[in-house]
Design a protein around this motif. Structure first.
Motif, PDB file in Angstrom:
ATOM      1  N   VAL A 123     -20.632   8.035 -43.080  1.00 47.11           N
ATOM      2  CA  VAL A 123     -21.647   7.047 -43.465  1.00 47.11           C
ATOM      3  C   VAL A 123     -22.782   7.714 -44.243  1.00 47.11           C
ATOM      4  N   GLY A 124     -23.145   8.917 -43.849  1.00 42.48           N
ATOM      5  CA  GLY A 124     -24.179   9.639 -44.585  1.00 42.48           C
ATOM      6  C   GLY A 124     -23.781   9.831 -46.050  1.00 42.48           C
ATOM      7  N   VAL A 166     -26.957  11.228 -28.481  1.00 47.74           N
ATOM      8  CA  VAL A 166     -26.136  11.545 -29.647  1.00 47.74           C
ATOM      9  C   VAL A 166     -25.941  10.323 -30.540  1.00 47.74           C
ATOM     10  N   VAL A 167     -25.448   9.238 -29.962  1.00 51.15           N
ATOM     11  CA  VAL A 167     -24.998   8.115 -30.796  1.00 51.15           C
ATOM     12  C   VAL A 167     -26.139   7.145 -31.125  1.00 51.15           C
ATOM     13  N   THR A 183     -29.658   7.979 -38.848  1.00 51.70           N
ATOM     14  CA  THR A 183     -28.798   7.842 -40.036  1.00 51.70           C
ATOM     15  C   THR A 183     -29.263   6.705 -40.935  1.00 51.70           C
ATOM     16  N   LEU A 234     -23.901   6.434 -47.871  1.00 54.29           N
ATOM     17  CA  LEU A 234     -25.261   5.982 -48.168  1.00 54.29           C
ATOM     18  C   LEU A 234     -25.889   6.823 -49.274  1.00 54.29           C
ATOM     19  N   ASP A 235     -25.533   8.109 -49.324  1.00 57.79           N
ATOM     20  CA  ASP A 235     -26.193   9.000 -50.290  1.00 57.79           C
ATOM     21  C   ASP A 235     -25.476   9.063 -51.636  1.00 57.79           C
ATOM     22  N   LEU A 294     -17.735  10.569 -28.766  1.00 58.94           N
ATOM     23  CA  LEU A 294     -18.628  11.559 -29.383  1.00 58.94           C
ATOM     24  C   LEU A 294     -17.971  12.195 -30.611  1.00 58.94           C
ATOM     25  N   HIS A 320     -20.804   9.581 -38.535  1.00 57.21           N
ATOM     26  CA  HIS A 320     -22.098   9.998 -39.079  1.00 57.21           C
ATOM     27  C   HIS A 320     -21.918  10.725 -40.406  1.00 57.21           C
ATOM     28  N   ARG A 346     -30.647  12.219 -42.813  1.00 57.10           N
ATOM     29  CA  ARG A 346     -29.729  11.419 -42.002  1.00 57.10           C
ATOM     30  C   ARG A 346     -29.281  12.176 -40.765  1.00 57.10           C
ATOM     31  N   TRP A 377     -18.258   9.609 -33.266  1.00 56.80           N
ATOM     32  CA  TRP A 377     -19.605   9.555 -33.841  1.00 56.80           C
ATOM     33  C   TRP A 377     -19.809  10.685 -34.841  1.00 56.80           C
ATOM     34  N   LEU A 413     -24.681   9.305 -24.672  1.00 57.01           N
ATOM     35  CA  LEU A 413     -24.537   8.342 -25.757  1.00 57.01           C
ATOM     36  C   LEU A 413     -25.890   8.027 -26.387  1.00 57.01           C
ATOM     37  N   GLY A 447     -28.792   8.821 -33.001  1.00 56.12           N
ATOM     38  CA  GLY A 447     -28.165   9.250 -34.249  1.00 56.12           C
ATOM     39  C   GLY A 447     -28.033   8.102 -35.232  1.00 56.12           C
TER      40      GLY A 447
END
Lengths: 174, 102
Positions: free
Chosen positions: A44-45, B25-26, B33, A48-49, A34, A41, B39, A37, B22, B29
Protein backbone atom coordinates in the motif's frame (compact mmCIF):
# COMPACT_ATOMS: atom_id res chain seq x y z
CA UNK A 1 -5.38 -40.57 21.42
CA UNK A 2 -5.63 -43.98 19.86
CA UNK A 3 -2.23 -43.62 18.26
CA UNK A 4 0.62 -45.91 19.15
CA UNK A 5 3.66 -44.30 20.68
CA UNK A 6 6.13 -43.01 18.12
CA UNK A 7 9.48 -42.27 19.69
CA UNK A 8 10.95 -40.67 16.58
CA UNK A 9 8.33 -37.96 16.36
CA UNK A 10 7.14 -37.38 19.91
CA UNK A 11 4.82 -34.53 18.89
CA UNK A 12 2.71 -36.94 16.90
CA UNK A 13 1.69 -38.79 20.00
CA UNK A 14 -0.18 -35.92 21.54
CA UNK A 15 -0.62 -33.25 18.91
CA UNK A 16 -2.88 -34.48 16.20
CA UNK A 17 -2.12 -31.67 13.81
CA UNK A 18 -5.54 -30.22 13.69
CA UNK A 19 -4.00 -27.53 15.89
CA UNK A 20 -6.81 -28.10 18.35
CA UNK A 21 -5.07 -26.34 21.18
CA UNK A 22 -6.34 -22.81 21.58
CA UNK A 23 -2.83 -21.42 22.03
CA UNK A 24 -1.59 -23.02 18.82
CA UNK A 25 -4.59 -21.74 16.87
CA UNK A 26 -4.20 -18.28 18.37
CA UNK A 27 -0.52 -18.04 17.56
CA UNK A 28 -0.75 -19.43 14.03
CA UNK A 29 -3.45 -16.82 13.37
CA UNK A 30 -1.26 -14.07 14.84
CA UNK A 31 1.68 -15.07 12.62
CA UNK A 32 -0.64 -14.94 9.64
CA UNK A 33 -2.10 -11.52 10.42
CA UNK A 34 1.22 -9.88 11.34
CA UNK A 35 2.99 -11.31 8.30
CA UNK A 36 0.05 -10.14 6.21
CA UNK A 37 0.27 -6.65 7.67
CA UNK A 38 3.98 -6.56 6.86
CA UNK A 39 3.32 -7.14 3.15
CA UNK A 40 0.12 -5.09 3.01
CA UNK A 41 1.95 -2.09 4.47
CA UNK A 42 4.76 -2.46 1.97
CA UNK A 43 2.39 -2.78 -0.99
CA UNK A 44 0.00 0.00 0.00
CA UNK A 45 2.88 2.36 0.71
CA UNK A 46 4.16 1.80 -2.84
CA UNK A 47 0.67 2.23 -4.30
CA UNK A 48 0.14 5.51 -2.44
CA UNK A 49 3.58 6.88 -3.30
CA UNK A 50 4.20 5.69 -6.86
CA UNK A 51 0.93 4.13 -8.01
CA UNK A 52 1.45 1.32 -10.49
CA UNK A 53 4.87 2.60 -11.53
CA UNK A 54 7.08 1.13 -8.85
CA UNK A 55 10.66 0.86 -10.06
CA UNK A 56 11.68 -2.75 -9.42
CA UNK A 57 13.54 -3.57 -12.64
CA UNK A 58 16.83 -1.97 -11.58
CA UNK A 59 16.91 -3.99 -8.38
CA UNK A 60 16.26 -7.23 -10.26
CA UNK A 61 18.82 -6.36 -12.93
CA UNK A 62 21.35 -5.88 -10.15
CA UNK A 63 20.83 -9.51 -9.11
CA UNK A 64 22.39 -10.81 -12.33
CA UNK A 65 25.33 -12.51 -10.67
CA UNK A 66 23.35 -14.17 -7.86
CA UNK A 67 21.77 -17.59 -7.41
CA UNK A 68 18.46 -16.31 -8.75
CA UNK A 69 20.13 -14.19 -11.43
CA UNK A 70 18.46 -15.84 -14.45
CA UNK A 71 14.99 -15.46 -12.90
CA UNK A 72 15.65 -11.90 -11.73
CA UNK A 73 17.03 -10.65 -15.02
CA UNK A 74 14.19 -12.36 -16.90
CA UNK A 75 11.67 -10.52 -14.71
CA UNK A 76 13.59 -7.27 -15.14
CA UNK A 77 12.72 -7.45 -18.83
CA UNK A 78 9.15 -6.45 -18.00
CA UNK A 79 9.56 -3.16 -16.14
CA UNK A 80 6.02 -1.86 -16.78
CA UNK A 81 4.40 -5.10 -15.70
CA UNK A 82 6.60 -5.25 -12.60
CA UNK A 83 5.80 -1.64 -11.73
CA UNK A 84 2.19 -2.70 -11.30
CA UNK A 85 2.59 -6.30 -10.14
CA UNK A 86 5.00 -5.64 -7.27
CA UNK A 87 2.79 -3.16 -5.35
CA UNK A 88 -0.44 -4.97 -6.28
CA UNK A 89 1.07 -8.35 -5.45
CA UNK A 90 2.37 -7.25 -2.06
CA UNK A 91 -0.98 -5.67 -1.25
CA UNK A 92 -2.92 -8.76 -2.36
CA UNK A 93 -0.62 -11.12 -0.45
CA UNK A 94 -1.09 -8.95 2.64
CA UNK A 95 -4.87 -8.77 2.32
CA UNK A 96 -5.09 -12.52 1.70
CA UNK A 97 -3.08 -13.28 4.81
CA UNK A 98 -4.81 -10.75 7.07
CA UNK A 99 -8.31 -11.91 6.13
CA UNK A 100 -7.27 -15.53 5.70
CA UNK A 101 -8.33 -15.87 2.05
CA UNK A 102 -6.38 -18.13 -0.32
CA UNK A 103 -3.63 -18.14 2.29
CA UNK A 104 -1.53 -20.92 0.80
CA UNK A 105 -1.61 -19.38 -2.68
CA UNK A 106 -0.78 -15.94 -1.28
CA UNK A 107 2.03 -17.38 0.83
CA UNK A 108 3.51 -19.14 -2.19
CA UNK A 109 3.99 -15.73 -3.76
CA UNK A 110 5.26 -14.46 -0.41
CA UNK A 111 7.98 -17.11 -0.55
CA UNK A 112 8.82 -15.95 -4.08
CA UNK A 113 9.12 -12.32 -2.95
CA UNK A 114 11.19 -13.18 0.11
CA UNK A 115 13.37 -15.57 -1.88
CA UNK A 116 14.25 -12.72 -4.24
CA UNK A 117 14.84 -10.34 -1.29
CA UNK A 118 16.96 -12.90 0.58
CA UNK A 119 19.20 -13.45 -2.43
CA UNK A 120 19.03 -9.89 -3.79
CA UNK A 121 19.53 -7.97 -0.55
CA UNK A 122 22.34 -10.36 0.39
CA UNK A 123 22.56 -8.70 3.80
CA UNK A 124 24.76 -11.40 5.25
CA UNK A 125 26.76 -9.19 7.61
CA UNK A 126 25.36 -11.15 10.55
CA UNK A 127 25.29 -14.49 8.80
CA UNK A 128 23.13 -16.25 6.26
CA UNK A 129 20.21 -16.51 8.68
CA UNK A 130 18.84 -12.99 8.50
CA UNK A 131 15.44 -11.36 8.67
CA UNK A 132 14.83 -11.91 4.96
CA UNK A 133 15.28 -15.64 5.45
CA UNK A 134 13.09 -15.51 8.58
CA UNK A 135 10.37 -13.75 6.59
CA UNK A 136 10.52 -16.49 4.01
CA UNK A 137 10.33 -19.14 6.73
CA UNK A 138 7.20 -17.46 8.09
CA UNK A 139 5.45 -17.86 4.74
CA UNK A 140 6.51 -21.51 4.52
CA UNK A 141 5.25 -22.08 8.06
CA UNK A 142 1.93 -20.47 7.19
CA UNK A 143 1.58 -22.81 4.18
CA UNK A 144 2.47 -25.93 6.17
CA UNK A 145 0.07 -25.14 9.01
CA UNK A 146 -2.74 -23.95 6.70
CA UNK A 147 -2.94 -20.84 8.84
CA UNK A 148 -6.04 -19.50 7.08
CA UNK A 149 -8.12 -22.15 8.84
CA UNK A 150 -7.63 -20.49 12.20
CA UNK A 151 -9.75 -17.37 12.61
CA UNK A 152 -9.47 -16.89 8.84
CA UNK A 153 -12.09 -16.89 6.11
CA UNK A 154 -10.53 -19.95 4.46
CA UNK A 155 -12.10 -21.97 7.27
CA UNK A 156 -15.53 -20.93 5.96
CA UNK A 157 -14.58 -21.09 2.28
CA UNK A 158 -13.35 -24.66 2.66
CA UNK A 159 -16.74 -25.69 4.03
CA UNK A 160 -18.62 -24.54 0.94
CA UNK A 161 -20.00 -27.17 -1.41
CA UNK A 162 -17.87 -25.74 -4.21
CA UNK A 163 -14.65 -26.54 -2.36
CA UNK A 164 -15.98 -29.77 -0.88
CA UNK A 165 -16.52 -31.00 -4.44
CA UNK A 166 -13.06 -29.82 -5.48
CA UNK A 167 -10.81 -30.84 -2.57
CA UNK A 168 -7.62 -29.96 -4.45
CA UNK A 169 -8.52 -26.31 -3.89
CA UNK A 170 -7.45 -26.84 -0.29
CA UNK A 171 -3.87 -26.67 -1.50
CA UNK A 172 -4.54 -23.04 -2.43
CA UNK A 173 -6.81 -22.22 0.49
CA UNK A 174 -6.08 -23.15 4.11
CA UNK B 1 0.50 -31.51 24.67
CA UNK B 2 -1.88 -28.80 23.71
CA UNK B 3 -4.85 -28.93 25.97
CA UNK B 4 -8.26 -27.88 24.78
CA UNK B 5 -9.00 -26.72 28.30
CA UNK B 6 -8.83 -22.99 28.64
CA UNK B 7 -9.36 -21.15 31.84
CA UNK B 8 -9.70 -17.46 32.54
CA UNK B 9 -5.91 -17.00 32.58
CA UNK B 10 -5.58 -18.44 29.07
CA UNK B 11 -8.38 -16.31 27.73
CA UNK B 12 -7.02 -13.16 29.34
CA UNK B 13 -3.47 -13.79 28.13
CA UNK B 14 -4.61 -14.56 24.56
CA UNK B 15 -6.94 -11.59 24.33
CA UNK B 16 -4.59 -9.10 25.96
CA UNK B 17 -1.39 -10.16 24.18
CA UNK B 18 -3.18 -10.46 20.85
CA UNK B 19 -4.91 -7.13 21.29
CA UNK B 20 -1.70 -5.32 22.23
CA UNK B 21 0.23 -6.84 19.31
CA UNK B 22 -2.44 -5.97 16.79
CA UNK B 23 -2.80 -2.46 18.24
CA UNK B 24 0.94 -1.79 18.25
CA UNK B 25 1.60 -3.21 14.78
CA UNK B 26 -1.55 -3.17 12.66
CA UNK B 27 -3.92 -0.49 14.00
CA UNK B 28 -1.29 2.17 14.65
CA UNK B 29 0.44 1.04 11.44
CA UNK B 30 -2.71 1.66 9.44
CA UNK B 31 -2.99 5.18 10.87
CA UNK B 32 0.67 5.84 10.12
CA UNK B 33 0.35 4.51 6.56
CA UNK B 34 -2.74 6.46 5.61
CA UNK B 35 -1.86 9.89 6.95
CA UNK B 36 1.01 10.65 4.58
CA UNK B 37 4.78 10.61 4.86
CA UNK B 38 6.38 8.86 6.53
CA UNK B 39 4.31 5.73 5.93
CA UNK B 40 6.53 3.73 8.25
CA UNK B 41 7.91 4.29 11.73
CA UNK B 42 11.09 6.12 10.66
CA UNK B 43 11.29 9.87 9.97
CA UNK B 44 11.76 11.13 6.41
CA UNK B 45 15.05 12.90 5.75
CA UNK B 46 16.16 14.98 2.79
CA UNK B 47 19.45 14.62 0.91
CA UNK B 48 21.19 16.77 3.51
CA UNK B 49 20.09 14.37 6.24
CA UNK B 50 17.64 16.83 7.80
CA UNK B 51 14.42 15.40 9.16
CA UNK B 52 11.54 16.75 7.07
CA UNK B 53 8.66 14.61 8.36
CA UNK B 54 8.12 12.85 11.67
CA UNK B 55 5.88 9.81 12.20
CA UNK B 56 2.41 10.69 13.48
CA UNK B 57 2.66 8.09 16.21
CA UNK B 58 5.88 7.97 18.19
CA UNK B 59 7.50 4.60 17.38
CA UNK B 60 8.36 4.29 21.07
CA UNK B 61 4.66 4.01 21.81
CA UNK B 62 4.27 1.29 19.21
CA UNK B 63 7.27 -0.71 20.41
CA UNK B 64 6.01 -0.31 23.99
CA UNK B 65 2.72 -1.95 22.96
CA UNK B 66 4.61 -4.86 21.40
CA UNK B 67 6.84 -5.24 24.47
CA UNK B 68 3.74 -5.08 26.69
CA UNK B 69 2.23 -7.97 24.70
CA UNK B 70 5.36 -10.04 25.33
CA UNK B 71 5.25 -9.16 29.02
CA UNK B 72 1.65 -10.39 29.18
CA UNK B 73 2.84 -13.71 27.73
CA UNK B 74 5.69 -13.81 30.25
CA UNK B 75 3.34 -13.17 33.17
CA UNK B 76 0.99 -15.85 31.84
CA UNK B 77 3.89 -18.29 31.48
CA UNK B 78 5.04 -17.68 35.05
CA UNK B 79 1.47 -18.12 36.28
CA UNK B 80 1.11 -21.34 34.31
CA UNK B 81 4.29 -22.74 35.83
CA UNK B 82 2.94 -21.93 39.26
CA UNK B 83 -0.61 -23.12 38.57
CA UNK B 84 -0.51 -25.85 35.88
CA UNK B 85 -3.55 -26.95 33.95
CA UNK B 86 -5.25 -29.93 35.56
CA UNK B 87 -5.21 -32.35 32.66
CA UNK B 88 -5.35 -36.06 32.06
CA UNK B 89 -2.60 -38.64 32.06
CA UNK B 90 -1.40 -40.31 28.90
CA UNK B 91 -3.69 -43.28 29.44
CA UNK B 92 -6.65 -40.94 29.48
CA UNK B 93 -7.41 -41.37 33.17
CA UNK B 94 -7.94 -38.24 35.17
CA UNK B 95 -4.79 -37.18 36.92
CA UNK B 96 -4.87 -37.43 40.66
CA UNK B 97 -2.84 -34.31 41.10
CA UNK B 98 -2.03 -31.20 39.16
CA UNK B 99 -0.33 -32.25 35.97
CA UNK B 100 1.06 -29.95 33.33
CA UNK B 101 -0.89 -30.71 30.20
CA UNK B 102 0.85 -28.35 27.86
Amino acid sequence: MGMSYDAATPLRNEVDFELSGPWAAYWVAMLRVLTGWWFFHSGVGKLLDSGLNFGAAGYLQGMSGTTLGPLATFLAGFPDLLGALVPLGETAIGLGLMFGVLVRLASFFGVLFMGLFFVGNASFGHGLVNSDLMGMLLFVTIIVFAAGRYYGLDALIERTEFVQNRPRLKYLLG
Amino acid sequence: MQSNDVDLADRLAIALSGGLLLLGVVVTGLIETLDGAPRGAAPVTNDAGEVIAQPTIDPNIRTALVVAALLVLLVYALYRVAVPHVGTTKSGEPATESYPSD
